[in-house]
Design an enzyme around this catalytic site. Structure first.
Site, mmCIF file in Angstrom:
data_model
loop_
_atom_site.group_PDB
_atom_site.id
_atom_site.type_symbol
_atom_site.label_atom_id
_atom_site.label_comp_id
_atom_site.label_asym_id
_atom_site.label_seq_id
_atom_site.Cartn_x
_atom_site.Cartn_y
_atom_site.Cartn_z
ATOM 1 N N GLU A 6 -4.554 -8.628 -0.635
ATOM 2 C CA GLU A 6 -5.180 -8.412 0.679
ATOM 3 C C GLU A 6 -6.673 -8.262 0.454
ATOM 4 O O GLU A 6 -7.094 -7.433 -0.357
ATOM 5 C CB GLU A 6 -4.593 -7.185 1.364
ATOM 6 N N GLU B 8 0.814 -1.221 0.000
ATOM 7 C CA GLU B 8 0.000 0.000 0.000
ATOM 8 C C GLU B 8 0.845 1.267 0.000
ATOM 9 O O GLU B 8 0.535 2.251 0.663
ATOM 10 C CB GLU B 8 -0.978 -0.013 1.174
#
Length: 786
Positions: free
Chosen positions: A522, A414
């Protein structure tokens, strides 16, 4: 002599606080605490809301360790090294008052050659300074101290470079495979060395499968690479269903230029595996030529009361449960993990995504007063990234590249999270997947923030570093905002693109990048997120957030961890564990859970494994199963056969409560599968079940369960349990309750959901620890640990 490895667990003293002169070997540390390595001092301190919510409301600080090593005459003339599997963080190391170096990254493994500083006429003193004053340096619990193993390695003067042996299988088929071994060898003598390197492969039964040797000449104080290659007939292929492991033995024979004597040693031994894999942009992932879907979970590195100093036996218990759930893959979030965890993934059969970084040049928001509570703090790895990223990434890959379980290198998690800190003028406002209650101004484009276009060249640079260290595996990352980053080149250098919580973009991105494989790096626990995998063959699988609860990333005092896992911090199964098992496992199963009917909220209704409700009230019953139908019974009376709807995660029915037993029955392969819930009375006894690991030095794990007079677990009981250990040492108590801020050092803790996990270490060989557990209103229980 053969390579010798000694694990430095004892003879270590610790002091919490700054001691500027403690690096001196003559420093008096007699008043310091004796500790066993690995060690995490954060979990020995009380929880307090003055510390960071992100790292679990536990303290850090400055700590010093001093390790004593007694010499052995057999080591004279050999090379002696210290290997640290991880020190969190900012470690500085001395040996006999001589400074060896520093390592900012708290998760990386590193080594120092101490040969020239080692003494044979007295004990040697290794001093380690650890600086973890920056508590808001992470979004999850990190731990503090020498949280992983320390080893002393003794080997010949001509020996393999640290992590310098690289095993690959460039060609694999059922009939035969081709293996290659690249061995980096260093000559630490002042003379020319004539070296023969022999690589021998033993099959899973210990029989020789192949062997090959090669010669080289190394100049004084020089290093070189020797390559060997050999075929393996009828190879036992490594896969999650049958994780066959071979043993690679590397032997060295050398003669120095001024000597006629030949020195021979077994220089290295490690487990390896034979397998092939590939990613296809249209049909997903293939292992050994067969299609396979990642049924993965993300994990963090802590184990509750043990902090970051986790024993392999603890991970074995956790992984065994995840395996039984149907899980076949682990994402190492979001940093290198302890080496023994990768060994276990090899042994038990898990595919691994190995991840290096959570931030690059830009600092992410670190919540220190509660999740998304502004203002954030911005300490963290980004301060060290410019100087250390190449070495840290390279060292991670060189350490883990021989594990057959590792199939992906992830260079970041991220990094492209919107406004954290990167943004772009093409979006006036950007919202991330975890931005609940985020102030509106924090979502807006701010030209003063770093431009997200900077991420593309950084990603390309990191991919190149990874490929240099290991050209045999693909490189990925976990993208958070592909709405932007996919359009600015962030994904271009990747072999495989990972998306976090962006299932709705799969089809669009597959069309935009027709030659690039995709996976869910994820994902949430919804059925729709899983169907996004099963309905789209070009998606290789998913990694759930998370497999196990973890400390940190807490939403606010007193909650000090994340409850996103399928297992609690204590490693006990939650109801969601069985729900996921019904999605992933091929073994016929069913599992009953319930909730008050007036609290029914659909897919994520809070449920429990209980059958205690007000008389006559309606109860929502869910049966998690991978079977098409089941028949239900209440006190022996049939409630009918109920089908599992195609678009449902379970079989649902509403039942008026009556005391007794609710049961589900189903047929599978000619066998009856059942599960039941019974009305329970008050807890009056404690059941103790011990899980012992056969490996030396591993703790006993004792599961304490509160039961009624009939032996049923009382899931609502939270009795405070007191634990006494004789002939052993209590390592910690963990109940999994993320709101319980009882000091982890206390010999008592409340049960949670009727359960408590007890960690105990044996003190002396030959003496069996005795564990006694007591509590108000329940009979005392004891167990002898053998």
């Amino acid at each position: 002599m053969d390579k010798t490895t000694l694990y430095l667990t004892d003879r270590c003293r610790f002091h919490l606080g700054s001691v500027p002169d403690a690096w001196q070997s003559w420093f008096d540390d007699s008043a310091w605490e004796e500790v066993t390595l690995p060690h995490d001092w954060s979990v020995t301190l009380p929880f307090s809301r003055e510390y960071s919510s992100g790292t679990g409301y536990l303290a850090g600080g400055i700590g010093w360790y001093r390790i004593r090593i007694s010499p052995d005459e057999a080591w004279k003339g050999k090379r002696i090294s210290l290997v640290f599997d991880g020190v969190y963080k900012n470690s500085r190391v001395w040996c006999n008052s001589c400074y060896l170096g520093q390592r900012p990254n708290g998760y990386i493994s590193f080594s120092y050659d101490i040969t020239d500083r080692f003494c044979f006429d007295r004990d040697n003193v290794v001093a380690v300074s650890v600086d973890h004053r920056d508590l808001s340096d992470s979004r999850w619990f990190t731990g503090s101290g020498i949280t992983r193993q320390v080893r002393l390695v003794v080997e010949e003067a001509v020996h393999p470079v640290y992590n310098g042996i690289f095993f690959t299988t460039p060609a694999v088929a059922k009939e035969t495979a081709q293996a290659s071994v690249s061995s980096e060898i260093v000559n630490a003598t002042g003379q020319k060395a004539y070296v023969t390197v022999t690589n021998t492969l033993l099959d899973p039964q210990g029989l020789e499968a192949a062997s090959q040797c090669a010669d080289t000449v190394l100049e004084a104080y020089a290093a070189g690479t020797v390559s060997t290659s050999f075929p393996i007939s009828s190879p036992a292929l490594w896969a999650p269903g049958h994780p066959a492991l071979y043993t690679l033995q590397t032997s060295l024979s050398y003669r120095l230029s001024d000597s006629a004597d030949t020195v021979t040693s077994l220089a290295d031994v490690q487990k390896v595996g034979i397998r092939s894999f590939s990613f296809d942009p249209d049909t997903g992932f293939f292992l050994n030529g067969e299609a396979m879907t990642f049924k993965g979970v993300c994990v963090h590195h802590d184990a509750g009361c043990l902090g970051g100093a986790v024993y392999p036996a603890v991970w074995r218990r956790r992984l065994t449960k995840l395996k039984a759930m149907g899980c076949n893959a682990i994402r190492m979030s979001h940093n290198p993990h302890m080496p023994q965890l990768y060994d276990l993934c090899d042994e038990l059969g898990f595919l691994v995504m190995d991840e290096a970084f959570d931030e690059w040049e830009g600092p992410k928001n670190k919540w220190w007063q509660g999740h998304n509570v502004y203002p954030p703090r911005h300490q963290g790895y980004y301060l060290d990234f410019p100087q250390w990223h190449e070495r840290d990434l390279t060292d991670l890959i060189r350490r883990d590249r021989n594990h057959p379980s590792v199939i992906l290198w992830s260079i970041g998690n991220e990094i492209d999270y919107p406004n954290d800190p990167y943004c772009h003028p093409s979006f006036a406002s950007m919202t991330g997947n975890n931005d609940a209650n985020k102030p509106a101004q924090e979502r807006q484009y701010n030209p003063e923030r770093p431009n997200a276009e900077r991420l593309a060249p950084l990603a390309a640079q990191l991919c190149a570093i990874a490929k240099k260290a290991d050209p045999s595996r693909p490189v990925t990352l976990a993208a958070a905002f592909p709405e932007l980053s996919a359009k600015i080149g962030f994904l271009d250098a990747l072999d495989v693109a990972g998306y976090n919580y962006k299932e709705h973009l799969y089809q669009e991105s597959h069309a935009a990048f027709p030659h690039k494989p995709f996976l869910g790096s994820e994902n949430g626990h919804s059925l729709s997120a899983w169907k996004a995998v099963t309905d789209n063959p070009y998606i290789s699988g998913q990694f759930l957030w998370t497999g196990i609860d973890y400390l940190g990333e807490a939403h606010g005092w007193p909650v000090h961890g994340s409850g996103a896992g399928l297992l609690t911090l204590a490693g006990f199964e939650k109801p969601g564990y069985y729900r996921r098992q019904s999605f992933w496992s091929d073994v016929p199963m069913l599992h009953l859970v319930t909730a008050s009917a007036d609290r029914e909220q659909g897919e994520f209704t809070p449920v429990s494994e209980r059958w205690n409700y007000p008389l006559g009230s309606d109860v929502a019953v869910k049966c998690y199963t991978n079977l098409p139908r089941a028949e239900f019974f209440l006190n022996g009376q049939s409630l009918g056969i109920h089908e599992k709807a195609a678009d449902s995660d379970c079989i649902r029915l509403t039942v008026p409560f009556a005391p007794g037993t609710l049961q589900a029955r189903a047929a599978a392969d000619g066998k009856e599968i059942t599960d039941s819930l019974s009305t329970t009375g008050c807890a009056c006894q404690i059941r103790l079940a011990c899980i012992a690991d056969p490996q030396a030095g591993q703790p006993f794990q004792i599961e304490a369960t509160l039961q009624d007079s009939l032996g049923n677990r009382v899931v609502d009981d939270s009795t405070r349990l007191f634990v006494r250990v004789e002939n052993g040492r209590l390592l910690g108590l963990e109940n999994g309750d993320l709101a319980d801020v009882t000091d982890y050092r206390a010999p008592y803790r409340r049960a949670w959901r009727g359960q408590l996990l007890i960690y105990v270490a044996a003190c002396r060989e030959g003496e069996s620890p005795v564990v006694t557990v007591s509590g108000e209103g329940v009979a005392t229980a004891s167990v002898i640990l053998a």
